[in-house]
Every structure is written in C-alpha cells, then in structure tokens.
Design a protein around this motif. Structure first.
Motif, PDB file in Angstrom:
ATOM      1  N   MET A   1      69.411  25.560  54.476  1.00  0.00           N
ATOM      2  CA  MET A   1      68.937  25.466  55.861  1.00  0.00           C
ATOM      3  C   MET A   1      69.796  24.496  56.669  1.00  0.00           C
ATOM      4  O   MET A   1      70.214  23.474  56.176  1.00  0.00           O
ATOM      5  N   SER A   2      70.040  24.853  57.929  1.00  0.00           N
ATOM      6  CA  SER A   2      70.825  23.993  58.805  1.00  0.00           C
ATOM      7  C   SER A   2      70.113  22.665  59.020  1.00  0.00           C
ATOM      8  O   SER A   2      68.897  22.614  59.142  1.00  0.00           O
ATOM      9  N   THR A   3      70.868  21.584  59.037  1.00  0.00           N
ATOM     10  CA  THR A   3      70.244  20.289  59.302  1.00  0.00           C
ATOM     11  C   THR A   3      70.855  19.685  60.559  1.00  0.00           C
ATOM     12  O   THR A   3      71.056  18.489  60.653  1.00  0.00           O
ATOM     13  N   GLU A   4      71.184  20.555  61.493  1.00  0.00           N
ATOM     14  CA  GLU A   4      71.788  20.070  62.734  1.00  0.00           C
ATOM     15  C   GLU A   4      70.918  18.982  63.346  1.00  0.00           C
ATOM     16  O   GLU A   4      69.737  19.227  63.621  1.00  0.00           O
ATOM     17  N   ARG A  11      60.304  21.339  68.051  1.00  0.00           N
ATOM     18  CA  ARG A  11      59.181  22.075  67.458  1.00  0.00           C
ATOM     19  C   ARG A  11      58.834  23.254  68.365  1.00  0.00           C
ATOM     20  O   ARG A  11      58.640  23.098  69.570  1.00  0.00           O
ATOM     21  N   LEU A  12      58.787  24.428  67.766  1.00  0.00           N
ATOM     22  CA  LEU A  12      58.479  25.639  68.520  1.00  0.00           C
ATOM     23  C   LEU A  12      57.088  26.127  68.152  1.00  0.00           C
ATOM     24  O   LEU A  12      56.706  26.110  66.985  1.00  0.00           O
ATOM     25  N   ILE A  32      63.507  33.330  61.110  1.00  0.00           N
ATOM     26  CA  ILE A  32      64.900  33.226  61.574  1.00  0.00           C
ATOM     27  C   ILE A  32      65.119  31.839  62.207  1.00  0.00           C
ATOM     28  O   ILE A  32      66.086  31.130  61.891  1.00  0.00           O
ATOM     29  N   LEU A  33      64.194  31.425  63.084  1.00  0.00           N
ATOM     30  CA  LEU A  33      64.364  30.164  63.806  1.00  0.00           C
ATOM     31  C   LEU A  33      64.172  28.973  62.874  1.00  0.00           C
ATOM     32  O   LEU A  33      64.831  27.941  63.015  1.00  0.00           O
ATOM     33  N   ASN A  34      63.302  29.133  61.894  1.00  0.00           N
ATOM     34  CA  ASN A  34      63.082  28.067  60.914  1.00  0.00           C
ATOM     35  C   ASN A  34      64.354  27.846  60.076  1.00  0.00           C
ATOM     36  O   ASN A  34      64.744  26.713  59.790  1.00  0.00           O
ATOM     37  N   THR A  35      65.011  28.931  59.727  1.00  0.00           N
ATOM     38  CA  THR A  35      66.246  28.819  58.950  1.00  0.00           C
ATOM     39  C   THR A  35      67.337  28.130  59.760  1.00  0.00           C
ATOM     40  O   THR A  35      68.213  27.481  59.209  1.00  0.00           O
ATOM     41  N   GLN A  57      56.055  27.206  54.757  1.00  0.00           N
ATOM     42  CA  GLN A  57      56.946  26.360  55.561  1.00  0.00           C
ATOM     43  C   GLN A  57      56.461  26.188  56.998  1.00  0.00           C
ATOM     44  O   GLN A  57      57.001  25.385  57.744  1.00  0.00           O
ATOM     45  N   PHE A  58      55.442  26.970  57.426  1.00  0.00           N
ATOM     46  CA  PHE A  58      54.947  26.880  58.810  1.00  0.00           C
ATOM     47  C   PHE A  58      53.591  26.182  58.848  1.00  0.00           C
ATOM     48  O   PHE A  58      52.843  26.172  57.874  1.00  0.00           O
ATOM     49  N   THR A  59      53.273  25.610  60.042  1.00  0.00           N
ATOM     50  CA  THR A  59      51.918  25.102  60.275  1.00  0.00           C
ATOM     51  C   THR A  59      51.159  26.186  61.031  1.00  0.00           C
ATOM     52  O   THR A  59      51.698  26.757  61.987  1.00  0.00           O
TER      53      THR A  59
END
Ligand code: UDP
Length: 451
Positions: A1-4, A11-12, A32-35, A57-59
C-alpha cells in the motif's frame, strides 16, 4: 500500500446506495482508494447493509433509514425507486448527524456518495464538506436521460421545463425503449429521482464513473463540456480487485465445478441481476426457450424474482428431465468468475451496467433483454454502437433458441466475439500504466488531496 505522506490525514467517507448494483462498485471504489493510501469510512443504511466481514480495513457506520417506521405508515415501498425516493428524505438528518460526529472525531476530506443520493449534496453543503459523486451507470446514459427528461416531462407531466440540457443525437433510442426506461407505473417517482440526480450532480465537486474513456469517448467529451465539473472514468472497478465480494446473497460456488465439465465456449450464462422481477408466463416462456434451444446454459433464478413463486415452482412440467445435464440452475452465482470461465460462450442479460461491463471485460458476447431503468440504453449501446451483442426482445420459445445458437455457434457469433475481444483488449490497455483509466485514478487522487 502507498504510504504517501500527503495522504496520511485524508479520510474519505463513502455512502453507497443500498442495492447490489450500487453497493458493489462503491465498495470496489473504497478498495481502490484505500490501496492508494486513503482511510475509508463507509456510512450505510440498515436496509441491505453490506457484509462488513469482507472489509476489516474500513470503518463502518450505520444510519437509520426510516424503513422500519415506514411499515407503520402504510407506505407503498415496493420498487427500488420508491425506496430510494423515500430514503432521500428519511436519511437527511441521520446522515448529517453521522457526518457531524465523524468530523468531531477527525476531519473528513470529502464525502463520496452515489449520484442517486441527491439529498446528500445539500447535507454536504451545509457542513462545508466537498461531495464527489459516484455514478454507477454509463456516461452515455446520463446524456440520454438529460435529453429525454424535458421530452418526457412535456409529454406526461405537462410541467414547465426549468433547464435546457443539450440534446445529443437520440436516434439510437426507440419509443419502445423509452416506455421501458420510464415505465408507466412508476414514471413520476423515477422522473423525480433522475431530475434531482442530474441537478445535484452539477452542484458536486467532481464525478467518478465506473467505465472507461475509450468505450464512451463521445459521451466523455460531451460530459466534460456540459457538466463543468471534473470527470474521472476510472475503468471497470472490479478489474482492480477481481476477488473482492460485496454480494448481499450467498454465491453458489458449485457452479464453477459444473462449468469445469463443459466444453469451451459452449454455455450461455443467463442472469437478470439483483432486482428484476418477472411474471410467471414470461418465466415459463424463458424456460421453454432454454429447453428447446438444446444449448447448454447456467441460469440464475433469484428466489422471489418470479411473481407469486418462491423459486422454481413456475417451471414448466418436465423441464428438469428434458434439460438433464446440459442445464444448471442456481439462486445466485459468483458472476464475475463465471463470465471469466472458458466454458462461457454468451451472456443472456438484462444489461444492468455492472453486468454489461463485466461481460465486456471478459469479451463475452451478450444476448440483450433489457427490462427497465438504464438497461434499454445500455442494451442499445451493446447492440448498435459497440456491436458486441444481439437484442432479444420478448423472444418466443423458438426465437430464444435461434439467438442462443447464433451467438454461440454461427458466423454472426464469431464476428461479435472478435469485436468483444477487441473491446476487452481496449479495457486492459486503459488500465495499464499510461492508459486513460490509470491516469484518471492518478488525477482523482491529486484532486482529492487538493480539496
Ligand atoms: N451478480 C452476482 N451474482 C449473480 C447475479 C448478479 O454476483 O448471480 C452481480 C453482478 O456481478 C453485478 C451485480 O450483481 O455486479 C448486478 O448489477 P447490475 O448493475 O448488472 O444489475 P442490477 O442488479 O443493478 O439490476
């Protein structure tokens, strides 16, 4: 996963419409957005709440949707559009309260909600929260709706038109299609919904599409010009995570073993999606057609989808014996895997947008029997523009067999398959680095960060 680092505090909040054809793409988008590195919170209604166990991985936050109270009010909520219209009112305060609580915990970067949740635009505005819309149908469909709305409103409702939307060439859509799109019984509710959807899309910060630019280039150009908000066609979402499932019904995986036993490209997969209803006569006509066709088939019959029957009670007498080993009927299938199986030679579909896109991605020719909503529009594009399918409208028994054979075996079928494979290659290229879908996702990430 990206750690930018720029995404660390982003948070979306995603808010899917509670129907299978809308939950699937929204949860795929969440993946997709989480990745990409965004933190994801899903707000969902009690009605048709998604299976959370597949998404640790989601709330998840659930809100009251008024559906239990509606039972005491004797409201007639028997069609998807009546439910959606009702919830566009009953969810206003619950969504606002939930967003306020979330924002008190930690800032929210933006709300991504289904285009049919039109009420969520004013809720987001009242909280100064940007809203991005997810539209789960094609780009062409919005253009056709925009062009049809004033016409329909004039014809049937005799009200004045507030907006002059640009009218694209509508020669593709026939009177018959229009009657299916705006079915007489539920025309007013549907018009209200589509009208409000288009109006609030224009007020959103941006729009995400579950489609790819190369499939709908003219529509993409028209939308970019007319909507005046950034458009992000990310490519078919399910291609990013083929194995993820947000199915509301249990998938019968035994079909994969049955498919393994069938010759290559010999089976027609038959499924009319998650909400289509049909009468007993239509159902038994379909069954007689499948039996007479002598072709192999895998048929999804959703429990409750035939009026007045629990499941297979309306099958004609002797059907099971006549069909024997060459037919398989299940309640719900792992559709994306089924379409990718080499034994599948065609897809007899209602042309819901997800099914249409899933078929295109696997290069499977379609037999199109659209019922309502956006399906007649999708079917016209499949048969007349992309030419990767044939129309089967109210087919009689003999016609069903003839069309199935033409798609599986004959010259016509092989030409359709060539065009289907060509589209499949196009979609694959679009998702590769440098492709339009790939670029669109990069642009979306930058856009969200800039909000
Ligand atoms: N689907 C499935 N199993 C089935 C039938 C359908 O998983 O047996 C999925 C299909 O892959 C698609 C969705 O349900 O993603 C149906 O969405 P679509 O837009 O095609 O039609 P709708 O259900 O909204 O009419």
């Amino acid at each position: 996963m990206s750690t930018e680092p720029r995404l660390n505090n982003c948070r979306l909040v995603l808010f899917p419409l509670p129907f299978q054809g809308h939950i699937n793409p929204m949860l795929q988008l969440a993946n997709i957005l989480n990745t990409k590195g965004f933190k994801i919170t899903i707000i969902h209604t009690h009605f048709n709440s998604p299976n959370q166990s597949n998404y640790p991985q989601f709330t998840f936050k659930s809100i009251s949707d008024g559906s239990s109270e509606s039972k005491n009010m004797n409201l007639n909520l028997d069609t998807p559009d009546s439910i959606i219209n009702f919830m566009n009112k009953s969810c206003i305060n619950p969504l606002r309260d939930c967003l306020v609580t979330l924002q008190e915990e930690k800032p929210v970067t933006c709300l991504i909600s289904d285009a049919l949740w039109h009420f969520s635009q004013s809720v987001a505005d009242s909280l100064n929260l940007p809203r991005i819309v997810l539209r789960t149908s094609s780009m062409s469909c919005i253009l056709v709706y925009s062009a049809l709305l004033p016409h329909i409103k004039n014809c049937y409702l005799k009200t004045t038109i507030e907006e002059e939307d640009p009218i694209p060439d509508l020669s593709l859509i026939t009177e018959k299609d229009m009657l299916k799109i705006f079915n007489d019984d539920r025309k007013e509710g549907e018009l209200e919904l589509i009208f409000s959807m288009i109006k609030t899309i224009k007020a959103a910060s941006g729009i995400i599409w579950n489609t790819f630019k190369e499939l709908e280039e003219p529509a993409f150009c028209a939308i970019t010009q007319n909507l005046c908000i950034p458009s992000f066609p990310l490519g078919p979402f399910h291609k990013y995570f083929p194995a993820s499932s947000s199915s509301l019904l249990e998938q019968d995986r035994s079909v994969m073993l049955w498919l393994d036993l069938q010759p290559v490209r010999s089976v027609v997969y038959v499924s009319f999606g998650s909400i289509t209803q049909m009468g007993k006569a239509e159902f038994s006509n379909m069954a007689r057609g499948l039996a007479k066709s002598k072709q192999r088939f895998l048929w999804v019959v959703r429990p409750g989808s035939v009026s007045g029957s629990e499941w297979l009670q309306s099958l004609p007498k002797g059907f099971i014996e006549e069909v024997g080993e060459r037919g398989c009927i299940v309640k719900w299938a792992p559709q994306q895997e089924v379409l990718a199986h080499p034994a599948i030679g065609g897809f007899w579909t209602h042309n819901g947008w997800n099914s249409t896109l899933e078929s295109i991605c696997e290069g499977v020719p379609m037999i199109c029997s659209p019922c309502s909503y956006d399906q007649p529009i999708n079917a016209r594009y499949v048969t007349d523009v992309w030419r990767v399918g044939v129309m089967l409208d109210n087919g009689k028994e003999e016609e069903i067999g003839r069309v199935m054979k033409s798609v599986i075996m004959e010259e016509e079928g092989s030409e359709i398959r060539q065009r289907s494979n060509y589209l499949q290659e196009k979609v694959n290229r679009s998702m590769e680095k440098g492709g339009s879908a790939y670029e669109s996702l990069e642009n979306l990430v930058d856009f969200i960060v800039s909000l």
